[in-house]
Design an enzyme around this catalytic site. Structure first.
Site, PDB file in Angstrom:
ATOM      1  N   GLN A  97       0.960  -1.300  -0.252  1.00  0.00           N
ATOM      2  CA  GLN A  97       0.024   0.000   0.235  1.00  0.00           C
ATOM      3  C   GLN A  97       0.938   1.262   0.208  1.00  0.00           C
ATOM      4  O   GLN A  97       0.765   2.050   1.008  1.00  0.00           O
ATOM      5  CB  GLN A  97      -0.971  -0.039   1.166  1.00  0.00           C
ATOM      6  N   ASP A 169       5.562 -10.603 -12.863  1.00  0.00           N
ATOM      7  CA  ASP A 169       4.836  -9.375 -13.246  1.00  0.00           C
ATOM      8  C   ASP A 169       5.644  -8.084 -13.604  1.00  0.00           C
ATOM      9  O   ASP A 169       6.839  -8.405 -13.317  1.00  0.00           O
ATOM     10  CB  ASP A 169       3.891  -9.018 -11.854  1.00  0.00           C
ATOM     11  N   LYS A 192       0.925 -10.058 -15.617  1.00  0.00           N
ATOM     12  CA  LYS A 192      -0.133 -10.387 -14.495  1.00  0.00           C
ATOM     13  C   LYS A 192      -1.226  -9.407 -14.291  1.00  0.00           C
ATOM     14  O   LYS A 192      -0.904  -8.334 -14.632  1.00  0.00           O
ATOM     15  CB  LYS A 192       0.510 -10.714 -13.319  1.00  0.00           C
ATOM     16  N   ARG A 194      -4.012  -8.659 -11.439  1.00  0.00           N
ATOM     17  CA  ARG A 194      -4.508  -9.082 -10.161  1.00  0.00           C
ATOM     18  C   ARG A 194      -6.226  -8.860 -10.090  1.00  0.00           C
ATOM     19  O   ARG A 194      -6.689  -7.769 -10.312  1.00  0.00           O
ATOM     20  CB  ARG A 194      -4.151  -8.263  -8.998  1.00  0.00           C
ATOM     21  N   GLY A 225      -0.802 -17.476  -5.053  1.00  0.00           N
ATOM     22  CA  GLY A 225      -1.512 -17.214  -6.235  1.00  0.00           C
ATOM     23  C   GLY A 225      -0.550 -16.827  -7.563  1.00  0.00           C
ATOM     24  O   GLY A 225      -0.737 -17.752  -8.507  1.00  0.00           O
ATOM     25  N   THR A 226       0.271 -15.916  -7.234  1.00  0.00           N
ATOM     26  CA  THR A 226       1.205 -15.509  -8.236  1.00  0.00           C
ATOM     27  C   THR A 226       2.099 -16.693  -8.630  1.00  0.00           C
ATOM     28  O   THR A 226       2.194 -16.912 -10.016  1.00  0.00           O
ATOM     29  CB  THR A 226       2.130 -14.186  -7.741  1.00  0.00           C
TER      30      THR A 226
END
Ligand code: R5P
Length: 311
Positions: A97, A169, A192, A194, A225-226
């Site tokens: 973030q 990514d 990638k 998301r 996941g990636t």
């Protein structure tokens, strides 16, 4: 080294012990408990006034609790008149973030940086920030260490034939390029998307992995996941084997059991985050960053160059 002290929060006690063993000093004595109402209670149990103090705390889950421990410990040390306080943060949370992606979103990484400074940290030592720009969120010195040399050294011992380093990514291209030079490998880059915090899709790939061993390079494995989506794409594009390296093993949700099931030929991570025994498996290799952090602490304390460690 007589004026050096190292304290630790509760997030990664094994790493703190290893760092103290490297420095050949005992871990500073502190009582870390909770008040009956759940608030963090800390008491430093030795004199810190004339000392150069380092506080080790990974901001791993439970993230907010570990942040509060760190802030309160720094506050206690500052009020105890420690000469200088360095916050040693092997894994810096909230780092994803670091910018607004939509209106009315926070920049939580900047808030964490502010909190550490307001609490009384004079210096920050951290490993593989998700975004190097976070260094600029601090107005105090930041030592940003890289685990790449440790991970690459290990990969070299595997004598992998026809290696292709893969960025899963676009954000990881610089990291993968660094590994490419370290390993003398080719490179491939995956696009990638998301979809949700716990779900990604792989759109396409640039590069050729046919009959090669693909090595996915990432900064962290969170849900996995990636990693698993990238591995599936690499296999469908002809990769013979797929390995992965990452600095921070968050291993949330089903990441650890999926690694243990052998979806990749091997996954190599570091111990910036404590990994509980049930998440270990023969497919997961954990390398220690303790010598790297210990040596950096020694150099900061003795006013020696830290960058010389990497050249
Ligand atoms: C994304 O920008 C990061 O570099 C990692 O690829 C990501 O945080 C990994 O998360 P997950 O394991 O949940 O896909």
């Amino acid at each position: 080294m007589d004026t050096l002290q190292v304290f630790s929060g509760t997030s990664n006690p094994d790493l703190a012990s290893e760092i103290c063993a490297y420095l050949q000093i005992p871990l500073g004595k502190a009582q870390i408990t909770r008040f009956p109402n759940d608030e963090v209670k800390i008491r430093i149990e030795q004199n810190v006034a004339p000392f150069d103090v380092f506080v080790i705390q990974s901001l791993s889950a439970p993230v907010d609790h570990h942040i509060m421990q760190m802030l309160i410990m720094i506050d206690a040390l500052r009020r105890g008149s420690a000469e200088r306080i360095t916050a040693v943060i092997p894994y810096f949370a909230y780092a994803k973030q670091e910018k607004k992606t939509a209106p009315r979103e926070p920049i939580s990484a900047k808030l964490v940086a502010n909190l550490l400074t307001v609490a009384g940290a004079d210096r920050i030592l951290t490993v593989d920030l998700h975004s190097p720009a976070i260094e600029g969120f601090f107005d105090i010195p930041v030592d940003h260490l890289r685990a790449a040399p440790i991970l690459a050294d290990h990969l070299r011992t595997l004598h992998i034939e026809h290696p292709v380093v893969v960025s899963p990514d676009s954000g990881g291209v610089a990291r993968a390029t660094d590994f490419r030079y370290r390993l003398g490998a080719a490179i491939a880059i995956i696009a990638k998307n998301r979809l949700r915090p716990d779900s990604v899709e792989m759109i396409d790939m640039v590069g050729d992995v046919r009959n090669c061993t693909a090595i996915i390079v990432d900064d962290m494995i969170s849900t996995g996941g990636t990693l698993f989506e990238a591995a599936d794409m690499l296999k469908s594009r002809g990769a013979e084997k797929v390995f992965a390296v990452a600095s921070h093993a968050i291993l949330a949700n089903q990441a650890a059991p999926s690694i243990a099931s052998g979806r990749l030929n091997g996954v190599v991570v570091t111990n910036t985050i404590a990994i509980p025994p049930e998440k270990h498996s023969p497919y997961l290799t954990v390398l220690s960053v303790a010598p790297l952090i210990g040596e950096t602490i020694r150099r900061i304390h003795l006013n020696l160059s830290v960058s010389a460690l990497f050249t």
